[in-house]
Scaffold this active site. Structure first.
Site, mmCIF file in Angstrom:
data_model
loop_
_atom_site.group_PDB
_atom_site.id
_atom_site.type_symbol
_atom_site.label_atom_id
_atom_site.label_comp_id
_atom_site.label_asym_id
_atom_site.label_seq_id
_atom_site.Cartn_x
_atom_site.Cartn_y
_atom_site.Cartn_z
ATOM 1 N N LYS A 46 0.887 -1.175 0.000
ATOM 2 C CA LYS A 46 0.000 0.000 0.000
ATOM 3 C C LYS A 46 0.925 1.226 0.000
ATOM 4 O O LYS A 46 1.974 1.221 0.646
ATOM 5 C CB LYS A 46 -0.876 -0.067 1.269
ATOM 6 C CG LYS A 46 -1.780 1.119 1.495
ATOM 7 C CD LYS A 46 -3.040 1.085 0.682
ATOM 8 C CE LYS A 46 -3.775 2.420 0.837
ATOM 9 N NZ LYS A 46 -4.721 2.682 -0.242
ATOM 10 N N CYS A 154 -2.639 8.234 -8.034
ATOM 11 C CA CYS A 154 -3.813 8.206 -7.151
ATOM 12 C C CYS A 154 -4.819 9.251 -7.641
ATOM 13 O O CYS A 154 -4.484 10.432 -7.757
ATOM 14 C CB CYS A 154 -3.421 8.490 -5.705
ATOM 15 S SG CYS A 154 -4.860 8.518 -4.620
ATOM 16 N N LYS A 191 3.980 4.097 -11.724
ATOM 17 C CA LYS A 191 2.564 3.720 -11.912
ATOM 18 C C LYS A 191 1.808 4.933 -12.421
ATOM 19 O O LYS A 191 1.655 5.938 -11.722
ATOM 20 C CB LYS A 191 1.966 3.197 -10.605
ATOM 21 C CG LYS A 191 0.533 2.686 -10.763
ATOM 22 C CD LYS A 191 0.098 1.916 -9.534
ATOM 23 C CE LYS A 191 -1.339 1.442 -9.619
ATOM 24 N NZ LYS A 191 -1.744 0.716 -8.414
HETATM 25 C C1 LIG Z 1 -9.488 0.428 -1.996
HETATM 26 C C2 LIG Z 1 -8.373 0.645 -2.967
HETATM 27 C C3 LIG Z 1 -7.214 1.288 -2.528
HETATM 28 C C4 LIG Z 1 -6.164 1.507 -3.415
HETATM 29 N N1 LIG Z 1 -5.021 2.108 -2.962
HETATM 30 C C5 LIG Z 1 -3.972 2.297 -3.810
HETATM 31 C C6 LIG Z 1 -2.749 2.844 -3.333
HETATM 32 O O1 LIG Z 1 -2.576 3.154 -2.152
HETATM 33 N N2 LIG Z 1 -1.744 3.011 -4.236
HETATM 34 C C7 LIG Z 1 -1.869 2.642 -5.549
HETATM 35 O O2 LIG Z 1 -0.913 2.803 -6.317
HETATM 36 N N3 LIG Z 1 -3.017 2.110 -6.013
HETATM 37 C C8 LIG Z 1 -4.050 1.915 -5.173
HETATM 38 N N4 LIG Z 1 -5.205 1.322 -5.633
HETATM 39 C C9 LIG Z 1 -5.316 0.929 -7.067
HETATM 40 C C10 LIG Z 1 -5.009 -0.562 -7.276
HETATM 41 O O3 LIG Z 1 -3.686 -0.864 -6.906
HETATM 42 C C11 LIG Z 1 -5.214 -0.950 -8.754
HETATM 43 O O4 LIG Z 1 -4.345 -0.178 -9.557
HETATM 44 C C12 LIG Z 1 -6.643 -0.742 -9.233
HETATM 45 O O5 LIG Z 1 -7.581 -1.114 -8.242
HETATM 46 C C13 LIG Z 1 -6.947 -1.527 -10.513
HETATM 47 O O6 LIG Z 1 -6.810 -2.911 -10.298
HETATM 48 P P1 LIG Z 1 -8.088 -3.900 -10.101
HETATM 49 O O7 LIG Z 1 -8.958 -3.702 -11.288
HETATM 50 O O8 LIG Z 1 -7.488 -5.275 -9.978
HETATM 51 O O9 LIG Z 1 -8.754 -3.456 -8.845
HETATM 52 C C14 LIG Z 1 -6.271 1.084 -4.771
HETATM 53 C C15 LIG Z 1 -7.443 0.432 -5.185
HETATM 54 C C16 LIG Z 1 -8.482 0.201 -4.304
HETATM 55 C C17 LIG Z 1 -9.735 -0.514 -4.785
#
Ligand SMILES: Cc1cc2nc3c(=O)[nH]c(=O)nc-3n(C[C@H](O)[C@H](O)[C@H](O)COP(=O)(O)O)c2cc1C
Length: 381
Positions: A46, A154, A191
């Site tokens: 995270k 973000c 990212k």
């Molecule tokens: C609740 C939540 C918190 C997230 N927190 C971060 C974060 O702290 N840093 C980050 O780079 N991406 C964060 N993301 C993005 C995820 O790492 C990922 O890029 C995004 O959810 C797309 O992937 P998925 O379709 O598998 O969910 C977060 C996503 C969710 C749902």
């Protein structure tokens, strides 16, 4: 003989190309230890930062579901519905750097051969802010982090010099990447946000700053729907909402399109695919476009918080795929990575019944050259 799922990505040896992305599944030591036990090849922590973090009141993540029988899409849990997407407005880790450091050390001691990527974030508005990136990088690599992922993506930051606001500015992306590169002894992944017009521009900025890889996508900027009965947003605090990030199945095709743009523009560079992955067929699309690893968030959150079944299915799916294609001589990911990268072409290059009459939308106008002559690129075969 068991299948070879291992990959080398940005110089790091992964047991398998499947990572948990930076999100709730990697927010704690116990989650990351459980993730490694479950078989994930790597984790991205995270995001860790130095600025104060206070999350909103109430739920930080909700899941949208669609009905099979009706067009309804809603966060309401109900029978007969299928997952559509996740929606979140969670900020980065609310744990400080000195909470993370001993935990990174302990995790690496227990799992020295699994890859731990430290996701880090700071501002970019002053030299002091830029030096925060270096403070974070030095501390995490000294604790044993194998790589960095720079959170330039973000989607819910008010600060103009942070998160996806950096990721929308190719020069800031370059500057931040370079600042981290100056102190990094480990690979640096950037990212990027999908919320830009042409992500190739931002990718170029990251590579110009010295990034070893690009991870994409973070979540897509989005709003919850309004409930037709209450006229309130499905997520709100005291009636108010702000934009948050969409993840999960709904973003898989969107994220693939962004990825295809980048892997075509930079076929020799490294990419980690993220967005909507829940099983191997989804991961395969990213691999065939050229990605060397993939990351998962939403599907893992909905599977006992860290995805023990998701990773087993991903590994089994890849092993079965290699077995099925053994007669093609495919022994590992490198043998099929990027095989469909060049199949994404301009509309005008797609076959049509009457090819002679179509010139990519350009019309032949009286008194002007034939479009085939003035725009040869659109009628090339
Ligand atoms: C609740 C939540 C918190 C997230 N927190 C971060 C974060 O702290 N840093 C980050 O780079 N991406 C964060 N993301 C993005 C995820 O790492 C990922 O890029 C995004 O959810 C797309 O992937 P998925 O379709 O598998 O969910 C977060 C996503 C969710 C749902």
């Amino acid at each position: 003989m068991s299948a070879d799922l291992s990959v080398s990505f940005t110089g790091l040896a992964f047991e398998n190309p499947f990572l948990l992305s930076s999100a709730p599944p990697t927010e704690s030591e116990s989650n990351i230890l459980r993730a490694f036990e479950a078989g994930w090849g790597g984790v991205v922590t995270k995001t860790i930062g130095l600025h104060p973090v206070v999350n909103v009141r109430g739920p930080k993540t909700k899941f949208l579901r669609s009905d099979v029988a009706t067009p309804a899409i809603s966060m309401r849990k109900r029978p007969g519905s299928a997952l559509h997407s996740s929606w979140n407005w969670e900020l980065i880790s609310d744990r400080p750097l000195d909470w993370w450091i001993p935990r990174i050390e302990r995790i690496k001691k227990e799992w020295p051969h699994r890859i731990l990527v430290a996701s880090i974030m700071a501002g970019s508005g002053s030299d002091k802010e830029l030096s925060h990136w270096q403070t974070l990088a030095r501390a995490c690599q000294d604790a044993g982090a194998d790589a960095f992922e720079l959170n330039l993506s973000c989607p819910h930051m008010d600060r103009q010099d942070m998160g996806s606001n950096i990721g929308k500015d190719q020069e800031l992306i370059s500057v931040v990447t370079q600042v981290v590169r100056e102190v990094a002894r480990v690979p640096v992944w950037a990212k990027l946000t999908p919320s830009t017009t042409d992500i190739v521009v931002e990718a170029r900025g990251a590579f110009a700053g010295g990034a070893d890889a690009i991870s994409s996508s973070n979540t897509f900027t989005s709003l919850p729907l309004v409930d037709p009965e209450t006229l309130e947003f499905e997520v709100h605090v005291d009636g108010f909402v702000s934009t948050g990030g969409l993840g999960g199945p709904a973003i898989l095709p969107l994220s693939l399109a962004k990825m295809a743009q980048m892997t075509q523009a930079f076929p020799d560079k490294s990419f980690s695919g993220i967005g909507g992955i829940a099983d191997f067929s989804h991961a395969l699309s990213y691999f065939l476009l050229g990605c060397g690893t993939v990351q998962v968030c939403t599907a893992a959150m909905l599977d006992r918080a860290i995805g023990p079944n998701v990773i087993q299915n991903l590994k089994r799916g890849m092993a079965e795929f290699l077995e099925k294609n053994a007669d093609r001589g495919w022994k590992n990911l490198e043998d099929f990575r990027g095989l469909r990268r060049d199949r994404v072409v301009a509309q005008s290059q797609i076959g049509r019944p009457d090819a002679a009459e179509y010139h990519g939308g350009h019309e032949a106008a009286e008194g002007y050259a034939d479009p085939a002559e003035s725009h040869p690129e659109v009628v090339e075969r």
